[in-house]
Design a protein around this motif. Structure first.
Motif, mmCIF file in Angstrom:
data_model
loop_
_atom_site.group_PDB
_atom_site.id
_atom_site.type_symbol
_atom_site.label_atom_id
_atom_site.label_comp_id
_atom_site.label_asym_id
_atom_site.label_seq_id
_atom_site.Cartn_x
_atom_site.Cartn_y
_atom_site.Cartn_z
ATOM 1 N N THR A 246 0.912 -1.356 0.051
ATOM 2 C CA THR A 246 -0.010 0.087 0.277
ATOM 3 C C THR A 246 0.795 1.390 -0.133
ATOM 4 N N GLU A 247 0.772 2.135 -0.935
ATOM 5 C CA GLU A 247 1.381 3.432 -1.254
ATOM 6 C C GLU A 247 0.776 4.291 -0.092
ATOM 7 N N ILE A 248 1.917 4.883 1.132
ATOM 8 C CA ILE A 248 1.374 5.620 2.247
ATOM 9 C C ILE A 248 1.361 6.735 1.903
ATOM 10 N N ALA A 249 2.662 7.261 1.331
ATOM 11 C CA ALA A 249 2.973 8.822 1.194
ATOM 12 C C ALA A 249 4.075 9.107 0.142
ATOM 13 N N THR A 250 4.201 10.322 -0.239
ATOM 14 C CA THR A 250 4.961 10.661 -1.097
ATOM 15 C C THR A 250 5.801 11.803 -0.455
ATOM 16 N N VAL A 251 6.887 12.024 -0.211
ATOM 17 C CA VAL A 251 7.665 12.923 0.403
ATOM 18 C C VAL A 251 8.873 13.363 -0.216
ATOM 19 N N GLN A 252 9.199 14.831 -0.247
ATOM 20 C CA GLN A 252 10.499 15.214 -0.453
ATOM 21 C C GLN A 252 11.335 15.103 0.348
ATOM 22 N N ALA A 253 12.748 14.559 -0.090
ATOM 23 C CA ALA A 253 13.483 14.268 0.900
ATOM 24 C C ALA A 253 14.971 14.219 0.378
ATOM 25 N N THR A 254 16.144 14.248 1.178
ATOM 26 C CA THR A 254 17.327 14.110 0.613
ATOM 27 C C THR A 254 17.665 12.731 0.300
ATOM 28 N N PRO A 255 18.091 12.082 -0.734
ATOM 29 C CA PRO A 255 18.289 10.847 -1.139
ATOM 30 C C PRO A 255 19.314 10.070 -0.632
ATOM 31 N N GLY A 256 19.216 9.909 0.596
ATOM 32 C CA GLY A 256 20.085 9.031 1.570
ATOM 33 C C GLY A 256 19.315 8.487 2.684
ATOM 34 N N ASP A 257 19.875 7.348 3.355
ATOM 35 C CA ASP A 257 19.302 6.716 4.534
ATOM 36 C C ASP A 257 17.732 6.968 4.451
ATOM 37 N N LEU A 258 17.269 6.100 3.111
ATOM 38 C CA LEU A 258 15.937 6.279 3.151
ATOM 39 C C LEU A 258 15.270 5.193 3.873
ATOM 40 N N GLU A 259 15.822 4.204 3.992
ATOM 41 C CA GLU A 259 15.361 3.054 4.722
ATOM 42 C C GLU A 259 14.882 3.421 5.936
ATOM 43 N N GLU A 260 15.763 4.096 6.708
ATOM 44 C CA GLU A 260 15.400 4.499 8.120
ATOM 45 C C GLU A 260 14.528 5.653 7.990
ATOM 46 N N MET A 261 14.501 6.532 7.148
ATOM 47 C CA MET A 261 13.504 7.546 6.981
ATOM 48 C C MET A 261 11.996 7.089 6.688
ATOM 49 N N ALA A 262 11.804 6.008 5.882
ATOM 50 C CA ALA A 262 10.524 5.455 5.770
ATOM 51 C C ALA A 262 10.049 4.558 7.005
ATOM 52 N N VAL A 263 10.939 3.863 7.675
ATOM 53 C CA VAL A 263 10.539 3.208 9.016
ATOM 54 C C VAL A 263 10.329 4.303 9.764
ATOM 55 N N GLY A 264 11.202 5.369 10.166
ATOM 56 C CA GLY A 264 10.793 6.377 11.024
ATOM 57 C C GLY A 264 9.445 6.914 10.844
ATOM 58 N N PHE A 265 9.110 7.236 9.466
ATOM 59 C CA PHE A 265 7.852 7.932 9.227
ATOM 60 C C PHE A 265 6.828 7.219 9.659
ATOM 61 N N LEU A 266 6.750 5.854 9.510
ATOM 62 C CA LEU A 266 5.733 4.752 9.727
ATOM 63 C C LEU A 266 5.727 4.694 11.348
ATOM 64 N N VAL A 267 6.696 4.750 12.033
ATOM 65 C CA VAL A 267 6.787 4.470 13.376
ATOM 66 C C VAL A 267 6.090 5.965 13.902
ATOM 67 N N GLY A 268 6.427 6.959 13.357
ATOM 68 C CA GLY A 268 5.980 8.300 13.842
ATOM 69 C C GLY A 268 4.467 8.536 13.658
ATOM 70 N N GLU A 269 3.859 7.739 12.696
ATOM 71 C CA GLU A 269 2.425 7.521 12.207
ATOM 72 C C GLU A 269 1.723 6.540 12.855
ATOM 73 N N GLY A 270 2.379 5.658 13.761
ATOM 74 C CA GLY A 270 1.695 4.607 14.423
ATOM 75 C C GLY A 270 1.284 3.560 13.667
ATOM 76 N N LEU A 271 2.093 3.067 12.362
ATOM 77 C CA LEU A 271 1.744 2.205 11.421
ATOM 78 C C LEU A 271 2.688 1.193 11.821
ATOM 79 N N LEU A 272 3.715 1.446 12.292
ATOM 80 C CA LEU A 272 4.859 0.172 12.776
ATOM 81 C C LEU A 272 4.895 0.364 14.438
ATOM 82 N N THR A 273 4.301 -0.472 15.162
ATOM 83 C CA THR A 273 4.573 -0.581 16.569
ATOM 84 C C THR A 273 5.182 -1.553 17.307
ATOM 85 N N ASP A 274 5.159 -2.969 16.417
ATOM 86 C CA ASP A 274 5.710 -4.154 16.894
ATOM 87 C C ASP A 274 7.108 -4.369 16.163
#
Length: 474
Positions: A246-274
């Motif tokens: 499921t496509e969650i969101a598209t953001v403008q970002a610096t193209p580095g450390d993208l894995e952790e940015m995506a995970v951090g976004f989902l954690v911050g939105e409460g979509l990743l909790t476990d």
């Protein structure tokens, strides 16, 4: 049989993959006109001059009715919609009329026939022939033998959607960068149209990045008048975050450390909790896609939720309104942080902010504990920098209870929410704190500190967590 120049068409089924949602473009990019014809028709015509058969794989066959595709091109619909490039490849392999399939993205307007022929001539008993560009493997301009189908199906059934995930189990021949440059010096064949800016470049005939005579990419720089000091430029790209298909969101970002940015976004939105349910993340840096996999389901109502455009750099996105945040579980922590340690950690973050020193246009964020900075990340967006730090901590299981989150940017309400959801008790900025951020932080138990510089700081909420020496003058 027709010929291209003096050579026969290759015994290959070309599969034009046109099944994406074009979130970064905002409209179906495959139908956008380039030189008077839809992009998908342009690509289909180019590969049709090289390959005996051509198919277009899509999730929306009706959208191609006005595409004016070349005669003989078949349109195939994915068995399961929106399974990414790998789903399209599986459909193509199942329906191919030849032993080999050329997978090509529908947004590659400058494909050169010499590149395709180079891939064909490099087979040498392989099941996959894939080019290696400066950005790594390019699976969406590559050859796949029909023997790849079982491996592709197995990976797709596991929930992964990146084509490169099938490569470890197959015999792969890689075509080197030097070989590619010999037939396509500027690598024009690998240009994608992902954003409106990309489309403008293509329509204006702008090619890939300029290169020096020695073949090196020419880096754009700015010389400050009067100082002659070279300065780099901040980089930003559109990045789409996908969770479990499921496509969650598209953001403008610096193209580095993208894995952790995506995970951090989902954690911050409460979509990743476990953390135990987290399965991993795959990054397609070239196309600005991050696929996050978890045993936690995506809420069924997500597509109907209202997205809130925040006051952040690049218009941050959140699903949390102010009303939602006031129902968060309060952060409880008895940790007390010394003000002198806060000043010192701000300094540590600054010294480790390499991109800021190079460009002057980046935000930094850090995670600290016991007076020591543990992580520093940078991005053009302050929200993204926060996500990168929180994502890295979550992936690496770094405890955030009792930790301090430091940022160079303004603390707005959604950044206070990110901290609360991640259970970080103290957030510090070198600059301002908004009134809504203070309201939210006071309710959810987060200590907010602003203007931490020059030996001064302002504690807005939960001051009991900050110890201040008598000589500190607040």
């Amino acid at each position: 049989m027709s010929k291209t120049g003096d050579q026969m068409r290759l015994p290959v089924t070309a599969a034009v993959l046109a099944g994406g949602r074009s979130m970064r473009m905002g409209v179906d990019k495959t139908m956008l006109p380039v030189d008077g014809e839809p992009l998908v028709a342009r690509v289909a015509e180019m590969v049709g001059e090289l390959c005996q058969h051509v198919v277009v794989v899509t999730n929306r066959p009706e959208a191609l009715e006005s595409a004016d595709l070349p005669t003989g091109v078949r349109v195939l619909q994915d068995e399961v919609a929106y399974q990414g490039p790998l789903g399209g490849l599986v459909t193509a392999l199942e329906n191919a009329e030849d032993d080999w399939v050329l997978a090509v993205a529908a947004d590659m307007p400058w494909l050169r026939p010499e590149v395709v022929r180079l891939l064909w001539e490099s087979r040498d008993g392989a099941q996959v022939v894939i080019p290696l560009t400066e950005k790594g493997s390019e699976p969406l301009l590559a050859l796949y033998h029909r023997d790849c189908l079982p491996a592709a199906r197995k990976v797709l059934e596991s929930g992964r959607r990146r084509v490169v995930a099938i490569l470890p189990s197959l015999k792969v021949v890689e075509v080197s960068l030097a070989e590619l440059r010999a037939v396509d010096p500027d690598l024009a064949s690998f240009v994608n149209v992902n954003t409106p800016d990309d489309l403008s470049d293509v329509r204006e005939g702008a090619g890939p990045a300029q290169r020096s005579k020695e073949g090196r990419e020419v880096r754009v720089s700015v010389i400050e008048v009067g100082t002659r000091r070279p300065r780099g430029m901040p980089s930003e790209r559109a990045v789409t975050i996908d969770m479990n298909g499921t496509e969650i969101a598209t953001v403008q970002a610096t193209p580095g450390d993208l894995e952790e940015m995506a995970v951090g976004f989902l954690v911050g939105e409460g979509l990743l909790t476990d953390r135990e349910a987290f399965l991993g993340a795959d990054v397609d840096a070239k196309r600005g896609l991050v696929y996050v996999r978890s045993n936690e389901p995506v809420p069924e109502d997500l597509v109907y939720r209202r997205r809130y455009i925040t006051a952040g750099c690049g218009k941050g996105v959140t699903f949390s309104s102010l009303g939602h945040t006031l129902g968060l579980e309060a952060v409880t922590s008895d940790e007390v942080v010394d003000s002198a340690e806060l000043y010192d950690m701000i300094g540590q973050m600054s010294r480790q902010s390499v991109a800021y020193r190079d460009t002057g246009g980046m935000h930094s964020c850090a995670l600290g504990r016991d007076g020591q900075v543990l992580l520093v990340r940078e991005d053009v967006g302050r929200h993204n920098a926060v996500d990168k730090v929180l994502g890295r901590a979550w992936i690496d299981r770094i405890p955030v209870e009792g930790a301090v989150l430091l940022t160079t940017g303004r603390i707005s309400y959604e950044m206070a929410v990110k901290a609360a959801k991640a259970r970080v008790p103290v957030v510090v900025s070198r600059t301002a704190v908004t009134d809504l951020a203070a309201e939210v932080a006071g309710t959810v138990g987060v200590t907010l500190i602003g203007y931490a510089r020059g030996g001064k700081l302002v504690v807005y909420t939960r001051p009991e967590r900050v110890s201040i020496a008598e000589e500190d003058d607040l």
